[in-house]
Design a protein around this motif. Structure first.
Motif, short mmCIF file in Angstrom:
data_model
loop_
_atom_site.label_atom_id
_atom_site.label_comp_id
_atom_site.label_asym_id
_atom_site.label_seq_id
_atom_site.Cartn_x
_atom_site.Cartn_y
_atom_site.Cartn_z
N ARG A 55 0.82 -1.22 0.00
CA ARG A 55 0.00 0.00 0.00
C ARG A 55 0.85 1.27 0.00
NH1 ARG A 55 -3.37 -1.28 5.31
NH2 ARG A 55 -1.30 -2.01 5.85
N THR A 56 2.14 1.13 0.33
CA THR A 56 3.00 2.30 0.50
C THR A 56 3.13 3.14 -0.76
OG1 THR A 56 4.24 1.16 2.23
CG2 THR A 56 5.33 3.02 1.18
N SER A 57 3.21 2.50 -1.91
CA SER A 57 3.46 3.25 -3.15
C SER A 57 2.36 4.26 -3.48
CB SER A 57 3.64 2.29 -4.33
OG SER A 57 2.47 1.54 -4.54
N THR A 58 1.15 4.04 -3.01
CA THR A 58 0.06 4.97 -3.28
C THR A 58 -0.49 5.60 -1.99
OG1 THR A 58 -1.57 3.18 -3.23
CG2 THR A 58 -0.66 3.81 -5.39
N ALA A 59 0.26 5.45 -0.90
CA ALA A 59 -0.24 5.88 0.41
C ALA A 59 -0.08 7.38 0.62
CB ALA A 59 0.50 5.13 1.50
N ASP A 60 -1.10 7.96 1.24
CA ASP A 60 -0.96 9.31 1.77
C ASP A 60 -0.51 9.15 3.22
OD1 ASP A 60 -3.22 8.53 3.19
OD2 ASP A 60 -4.56 9.94 2.22
N LEU A 61 -0.38 10.25 3.94
CA LEU A 61 0.10 10.18 5.33
C LEU A 61 -0.81 9.33 6.22
CD1 LEU A 61 1.41 13.81 5.88
CD2 LEU A 61 2.77 11.70 5.90
N ASN A 62 -2.11 9.44 6.02
CA ASN A 62 -3.03 8.67 6.85
C ASN A 62 -2.84 7.17 6.63
OD1 ASN A 62 -5.25 8.92 8.86
ND2 ASN A 62 -6.29 7.67 7.33
N VAL A 63 -2.65 6.77 5.39
CA VAL A 63 -2.44 5.33 5.11
C VAL A 63 -1.09 4.89 5.67
CG1 VAL A 63 -2.21 3.60 3.29
CG2 VAL A 63 -4.00 5.33 3.13
N LEU A 64 -0.07 5.75 5.61
CA LEU A 64 1.21 5.40 6.24
C LEU A 64 1.04 5.17 7.73
CD1 LEU A 64 3.85 7.75 4.55
CD2 LEU A 64 3.40 5.33 4.08
N LEU A 65 0.22 5.99 8.36
CA LEU A 65 -0.07 5.81 9.78
C LEU A 65 -0.74 4.46 10.02
CD1 LEU A 65 -0.24 6.80 12.70
CD2 LEU A 65 -2.34 8.02 12.08
N ILE A 66 -1.71 4.15 9.20
CA ILE A 66 -2.42 2.86 9.31
C ILE A 66 -1.44 1.70 9.11
CG2 ILE A 66 -4.14 1.41 8.16
CD1 ILE A 66 -5.74 4.08 7.73
N ILE A 67 -0.52 1.83 8.17
CA ILE A 67 0.48 0.79 7.92
C ILE A 67 1.37 0.62 9.15
CG2 ILE A 67 2.55 0.19 6.57
CD1 ILE A 67 1.15 1.56 4.14
N SER A 68 1.82 1.72 9.73
CA SER A 68 2.72 1.61 10.89
C SER A 68 2.01 0.96 12.08
CB SER A 68 3.30 2.97 11.28
OG SER A 68 2.32 3.83 11.80
N ILE A 69 0.77 1.31 12.31
CA ILE A 69 0.01 0.72 13.42
C ILE A 69 -0.27 -0.75 13.14
CG2 ILE A 69 -2.17 0.76 14.69
CD1 ILE A 69 -2.17 3.83 14.27
N SER A 70 -0.68 -1.08 11.92
CA SER A 70 -0.99 -2.49 11.61
C SER A 70 0.26 -3.36 11.65
CB SER A 70 -1.73 -2.62 10.27
OG SER A 70 -0.92 -2.22 9.20
N SER A 71 1.39 -2.80 11.28
CA SER A 71 2.65 -3.55 11.38
C SER A 71 2.95 -3.89 12.84
CB SER A 71 3.79 -2.73 10.78
OG SER A 71 5.01 -3.40 10.91
N ASN A 72 2.71 -2.94 13.71
CA ASN A 72 2.91 -3.16 15.14
C ASN A 72 1.93 -4.21 15.68
OD1 ASN A 72 4.22 -2.65 17.55
ND2 ASN A 72 3.88 -0.45 17.46
#
Length: 178
Positions: A55-72
């Motif tokens: 999802r990173t390639s098309t992510a805005d800041l909010n999606v990056l936040l979601i990625i970091s939380i879901s990774s955790n």
């Protein structure tokens, strides 16, 4: 005479193309993502976390936040479900087992807080996401604290620190958003 389908396609196709480009144009570029990772406490963890998610390639800041939380959340879930039970099977000392079971409880509670932070970030309630992520980091740290107090070596020393660093990555992103 122009058919209704042709008329609709003339209107709808440009809207679809515009919305596609709009989403991509809001994506965080590699340079910006790199600057975010440099602000974190662990550049390599930050970079590898986002590189591992498609999802990173098309992510805005909010999606990056979601990625970091879901990774955790994935890290904690893997630890709770896979790692800790296997280690508990081979531990013989009752105090070692009790300490690890306490960590499992702390991680489960931290996972609950991160789940709430995930939902809050989806609804763009960044204050609530920050508070819940902070609670998760503090609960998670209890595992290290208990091992340090008893002067026993943790069989999962990597997890509490990694959870804390991933939470900090989330804080960096929230700081960029607000």
């Amino acid at each position: 005479m122009v058919s209704p389908i042709r008329c609709l396609s003339i209107l709808v196709i440009p809207l679809l193309v515009t919305s596609l480009f709009y989403q991509v144009s809001n994506a965080v570029n590699d340079t910006y993502l790199d600057s975010i990772c440099h602000k974190s406490t662990d550049y390599e963890l930050c970079s590898s976390t986002f590189a591992a998610d498609n999802r990173t390639s098309t992510a805005d800041l909010n999606v990056l936040l979601i990625i970091s939380i879901s990774s955790n959340m994935n890290l904690l879930e893997t630890t709770i479900v896979n790692r800790i039970p296997k280690i508990l099977e081979i531990l013989e000392d009752p105090q070692d087992k009790a300490l690890l079971q306490n960590c499992q409880t702390h991680f489960t509670n931290a996972l609950g807080k991160l789940s709430g932070a995930y939902v809050a970030s989806i609804s763009k309630n960044y204050t609530k996401a920050t508070n819940l992520a902070m609670d998760a980091a503090l609960i998670n740290a209890e595992c290290d604290n208990e091992y340090n107090t008893t002067k026993r070596r943790s069989p999962i020393p990597d997890v509490p620190g990694k959870v804390g660093r991933l939470v900090f990555i989330s804080f960096v992103i929230i700081d960029e958003i607000i």
